[in-house]
Design a protein around this motif. Structure first.
Motif: not given
Length: 387
Positions: A216-227, A259-270
């Protein structure tokens, strides 16, 4: 290896559960009011109290609990010239009660128009000095006045190009440059007042570990996640580029905390290689309390001169962590970094109250968690938590 100035083997992210009186006073403010000056006497009272509670419970990196904020980021960022809070943004994970986070927009050139954290820092310093006179802290014992502010990436990630005025910024490079300069000026103001430890709170590098948020970030900003990752490293580095040599900079990565809720998941590797090897910070506060954060393998990129505060303890629930399990995880993590336990500290995975509503536990449960953390740190590293 010695710890950087202001970092402790038992550390914390910074926010603490708000007293009910502060919450009620905020609720009584006029709708849509940005003027919270009437709250200051009450905030002063409770900040004074929480400083002493932190010290009495073993914390030596002292914050004001973020008692003067409704949100960890907005209350700071809206004081920058050209930055406003307007409406809400659609979240990938709608929070409890249908709540959605407020939306930041850039309406004009970004400027540092006044010191933002200066008065809060000075008050906090005064309270620590007073606590020393009350013998709450041992003579000669190290205590740090910790300032936490949002990462500059918070002005960009969640919005799209439409959230940044095309009149003020037809091209985004000057936007990032102005934002960095504003941070440089705030950091210099704090340094001149005596601040030697500054923490940047950043959800976005952690969100870029989540597959759906990367897309979604890539779509929103017209960049790759790496960029985007590289761009944010450049932005943060520019923001802190003029900090004096004796000022320590930390960064906390958060996957959401409302309020004790999280919004994202995934290890730090990327993001790990850029995070650890390109970002010019001294210490990382990393969430590692459950499987959402992945394994410890990304820590292999940590250079020998940097430190990680491992957030292996939970701040989102009332239950105490199992002491032996936490110690085992610390030793496991130590096998992935060049200098083992010397490069590690322990904390809870996030603050206890990143927004004023706070997580779903009581104040006493919060302090019990803090005391257990201090106990674990002393067992692993010894009585002096500054070494």
């Amino acid at each position: 290896m010695p710890l950087p100035l202001g970092v402790y083997r038992a550390d914390h992210v910074g926010s603490l559960l708000r007293p009910k009186e502060i919450l009620q006073a905020r609720a009584d403010l006029p709708p849509n009011s940005n003027d919270t000056s009437s709250l200051r006497p009450m905030e002063d009272k409770y900040v004074s109290e929480v400083v002493r509670k932190e010290l009495q419970n073993g914390i030596r990196s002292v914050t004001d609990g973020e008692f003067r904020r409704a949100f960890f980021h907005l209350d700071f960022l809206q004081h920058l010239g050209g930055v406003r809070v307007e409406g809400q943004i659609a979240s990938t994970n709608t929070s409890k009660g249908g709540w959605q986070p407020p939306r930041l927009v850039i309406t004009d050139k970004v400027q540092h128009v006044k010191p933002i954290q200066l008065d809060d820092f000075r008050f906090l310093e005064d309270q620590i000095a007073a606590a020393r006179k009350e013998d709450i802290v041992g003579e000669g014992e190290k205590v740090t006045t910790k300032v936490a502010i949002p990462s500059p990436t918070m002005c960009h990630f969640r919005g799209s190009r439409d959230s940044i005025s095309s009149t003020a910024y037809p091209d985004l490079d000057p936007f990032f440059a102005d934002l960095a300069i504003a941070y440089q000026q705030e950091i210099q103001t704090l340094y001149d007042a005596g601040c030697r430890f500054l923490q940047l709170d950043d959800t976005n590098l952690a969100y870029l570990c989540d597959p759906s948020m990367r897309q979604s970030a890539s779509d929103r900003h017209s960049q790759t996640p790496e960029q985007i990752t590289e761009q944010y490293a450049d932005l943060i580095n520019a923001a802190i580029s003029k900090r004096p040599d004796d000022m320590v900079i930390g960064i906390h990565l958060c996957r959401g905390n409302h309020r004790s809720q999280w919004f994202a998941s995934g290890g730090y590797e990327p993001v790990a290689q850029v995070l650890f090897q390109k970002l010019n910070v001294d210490v990382y506060f990393l969430e590692y309390d459950d499987a959402r954060s992945g394994d410890f393998a990304p820590l292999r990129f940590l250079p020998e001169h940097k430190v990680v505060v491992l957030g292996v303890m939970g701040s989102k629930s009332a239950e105490l962590d199992d002491k032996e399990t936490i110690i085992k995880r610390l030793h496991e993590a130590a096998t992935h970094v060049p200098k083992g336990l010397d490069q590690l500290c322990v904390s809870h995975q996030c603050g206890f109250s990143s927004t004023m509503e706070g997580n779903e536990l009581s104040e006493e449960q919060q302090w019990a968690k803090v005391r257990l953390e201090v106990e674990i740190a002393k067992e692993v590293w010894g009585q002096d938590l500054s070494k």
